[in-house]
Design an enzyme around this catalytic site. Structure first.
Site, PDB file in Angstrom:
ATOM      1  N   SER A  23       0.833  -1.218   0.000  1.00 40.87           N
ATOM      2  CA  SER A  23       0.000   0.000   0.000  1.00 40.87           C
ATOM      3  C   SER A  23       0.860   1.257   0.000  1.00 40.87           C
ATOM      4  CB  SER A  23      -0.931  -0.002   1.213  1.00 40.87           C
ATOM      5  OG  SER A  23      -0.189  -0.164   2.413  1.00 40.87           O
ATOM      6  N   ASN A 110      -1.598  -2.290  13.197  1.00 43.34           N
ATOM      7  CA  ASN A 110      -3.058  -2.140  13.228  1.00 43.34           C
ATOM      8  C   ASN A 110      -3.496  -0.897  14.001  1.00 43.34           C
ATOM      9  OD1 ASN A 110      -2.903  -4.506  11.894  1.00 43.34           O
ATOM     10  ND2 ASN A 110      -3.769  -5.790  13.511  1.00 43.34           N
ATOM     11  N   HIS A 156     -40.332  22.650 -10.645  1.00 40.24           N
ATOM     12  CA  HIS A 156     -40.464  21.772 -11.828  1.00 40.24           C
ATOM     13  C   HIS A 156     -39.767  22.375 -13.050  1.00 40.24           C
ATOM     14  CE1 HIS A 156     -43.674  19.763  -9.503  1.00 40.24           C
ATOM     15  NE2 HIS A 156     -44.027  20.991  -9.184  1.00 40.24           N
ATOM     16  N   SER A 277     -14.037  25.213 -27.485  1.00 38.94           N
ATOM     17  CA  SER A 277     -14.236  23.973 -28.232  1.00 38.94           C
ATOM     18  C   SER A 277     -13.107  23.833 -29.246  1.00 38.94           C
ATOM     19  CB  SER A 277     -15.580  24.027 -28.949  1.00 38.94           C
ATOM     20  OG  SER A 277     -15.587  23.157 -30.056  1.00 38.94           O
ATOM     21  N   LYS A 283     -17.888  28.534 -29.104  1.00 37.79           N
ATOM     22  CA  LYS A 283     -18.262  27.914 -27.836  1.00 37.79           C
ATOM     23  C   LYS A 283     -17.505  28.449 -26.618  1.00 37.79           C
ATOM     24  CE  LYS A 283     -20.713  25.061 -27.121  1.00 37.79           C
ATOM     25  NZ  LYS A 283     -20.538  23.597 -27.173  1.00 37.79           N
ATOM     26  N   GLU A 290     -19.748  21.343 -14.974  1.00 33.00           N
ATOM     27  CA  GLU A 290     -20.083  19.974 -15.402  1.00 33.00           C
ATOM     28  C   GLU A 290     -19.292  18.948 -14.597  1.00 33.00           C
ATOM     29  OE1 GLU A 290     -20.464  19.720 -19.960  1.00 33.00           O
ATOM     30  OE2 GLU A 290     -19.594  21.667 -19.553  1.00 33.00           O
ATOM     31  N   LYS A 325      -8.266   3.735   2.414  1.00 30.44           N
ATOM     32  CA  LYS A 325      -7.498   4.961   2.172  1.00 30.44           C
ATOM     33  C   LYS A 325      -7.701   5.577   0.794  1.00 30.44           C
ATOM     34  CE  LYS A 325      -4.176   2.714   4.277  1.00 30.44           C
ATOM     35  NZ  LYS A 325      -5.058   2.056   5.284  1.00 30.44           N
TER      36      LYS A 325
END
Ligand code: ARG
Length: 462
Positions: A23, A110, A156, A277, A283, A290, A325
């Site tokens: 790890s 541990n 709505h 773009s 654009k 996003e 982790k």
């Protein structure tokens, strides 16, 4: 290759086992916490008489040197460095010889890993909280600057009633302030020291877990050694706080995507916080917003993933727990990036108040004011609703002005028609916590107080 368990084994580990088991590639991120934990442990070992003062000093010096080597990227990793705990102990032993070989007295990886991760969560929750506060500050600044700007409020996704822009922005601010409470809560839950639990059952040595807890700045030590080494609910708590924060950021992102579209045109994004773009020259894309929406999925995945990992685990430590982790680190990294980018995007964007106003001034959005006008005259609300509804329908069908229809209805008349004037409806939202200027003035003060007290709480040693 010498493993930590070489005394019991005849040969070294298979390559495939090592590749799966190691790890170090990700838990290297906890080296500061690991070294901090070792310092406290070694001071305790000396206090209770398990090692000499001179051994303590040798180990502390070796820990300093190890930390410096990792800081400066001079640390030479070996194939036997399975995880950060092994790597640090191996190096300390190389530097401090016999003294270093005493470092792991009364300790297991541990309780060590649980300690490191709790320290890590505490620090990270604090730092992320600071970023949330900064973002809230940006929302508040916009709210104050937007003065009497208003926009349509939606239900709505249909225009419902006009609301002040400040009211809308602070709606997100309040959600973030609950996120802060959850981050603080996750911090508090991580604030228990597991060091001294050993592998699972404590130790026959005269360890002092209370002293270690205090030394490391934990509020308490564990109560039960099995629980201390096998529990990861503090990680789940952190992942939950981060996932819900991510969901809130996603909702903000979704609105900014809509608001910056040509159809809405409510905001204009700064060049530095939008993308172009590769093909379409015109654009300007809201990628940050996003990604805020997209990355919420991954944050929710980390939360549900860890819950699934934990659900079947018997006490005490199982290697499955090593799976705690990566989701945690990734969730923290993701939320940090999102907060910084969204904060920058919101801070620099320009609101088109005129466009918002044009849409919000649709007289139909003030229909409820007409119904409430009739209610004030003693007409039952249901009846008032039907009267106004029929006028709205007529104005749409006939293409006539709602105000004209209202003026010529004797139950309503010119006084009621005046309620349809631009800006009138939003000013009438006077009830506490409502969307109009009077109520929002109070709300801004309340929000400022809440923000200040959360900032204070973060500064104080929670
Ligand atoms: N790398 C391990 C983890 O992240 C540390 C604890 C290992 N303990 C053990 N008994 N093998 O969980």
């Amino acid at each position: 290759m010498t493993t930590l368990w070489h005394g019991r084994f005849k040969g070294g580990p298979a390559e495939a086992l090592q590749a799966l088991n190691d790890s170090i590639s990700f838990d290297i991120r906890m080296y500061k916490e690991d070294i901090e934990g070792s310092r406290a442990h070694v001071r305790m070992l000396e206090r209770v008489g398990l090692i000499s003062e001179s051994d303590r000093e040798k180990i502390l010096d070796a820990l300093d040197q190890t930390e410096k080597e990792i800081d400066e990227e001079k640390f030479v990793f070996e194939s036997s460095d399975e995880d950060i705990h092994t790597a640090v102990e191996r190096r300390v032993t190389e530097i401090a010889g016999d003294a270093g070989a005493r470092l792991h007295t009364g300790r297991s990886r541990n309780d060590q890993v649980a300690t490191d991760l709790r320290l890590w969560v505490k620090r990270e929750m604090k730092e992320i909280s600071g970023l949330v506060l900064d973002f809230q500050e940006t929302l508040l600044t916009h709210a104050k600057q937007s003065k009497d700007s208003y926009l349509p409020g939606y239900t709505h996704m249909q225009q419902a009633q006009p609301v002040l822009l400040s009211h809308h922005l602070l709606a997100h601010g309040w959600a973030l302030s609950r996120d802060l409470d959850r981050l603080f809560e996750a911090l508090t839950r991580a604030d228990i020291s597991p060091l001294g639990a050993g592998a699972l059952a404590g130790s026959s040595l005269p360890l002092d877990p209370d002293g270690v807890a205090e030394d490391l700045g934990f509020s308490h030590r564990f109560n039960n050694s099995l629980d201390a080494v096998s529990d990861r609910d503090f990680v789940v708590d952190a992942l939950y706080a981060l996932a819900l924060l991510g969901v809130h950021l996603s909702r903000i992102g979704e609105e900014l995507i809509l608001w910056s579209s040509t159809e809405f045109g409510f905001v204009e994004l700064d060049d530095a916080f939008s993308t172009g773009s590769s093909m379409l020259p015109q654009k300007k894309n809201p990628d940050i917003a996003e990604l805020a929406r997209g990355k919420a999925g991954r944050l929710i995945g980390h939360l549900s993933g860890l819950l699934a990992t934990l659900k079947g685990l018997p006490l005490a430590y199982n290697k499955d727990l090593q799976e705690d982790k990566e989701p945690l680190f990734d969730a923290c990294d993701t939320v940090r990036l999102l907060l910084l980018a969204l904060n920058g995007m919101v801070d620099t964007m320009k609101f088109n108040s005129e466009v918002m106003k044009q849409h919000a001034d649709n007289p139909n959005s003030a229909a409820i004011d007409l119904a409430e006008y009739l209610v004030a005259k003693g007409i039952p609300f249901r009846e008032a609703h039907a009267i106004v509804g029929s006028h709205v329908a007529a104005s749409i069908e006939e293409g006539t002005d709602l105000a004209d229809i209202v003026s010529s209805d004797e139950r309503l008349g010119p006084e009621a028609a005046a309620l349809l004037a631009p800006g009138a409806a939003v000013n009438r939202r006077t009830s506490p916590g409502g969307a109009g200027p009077e109520a929002v003035k109070v709300q801004i003060k309340e929000f400022q107080i809440q923000l200040d007290s959360q900032r204070e709480r973060l500064k104080s040693d929670i």
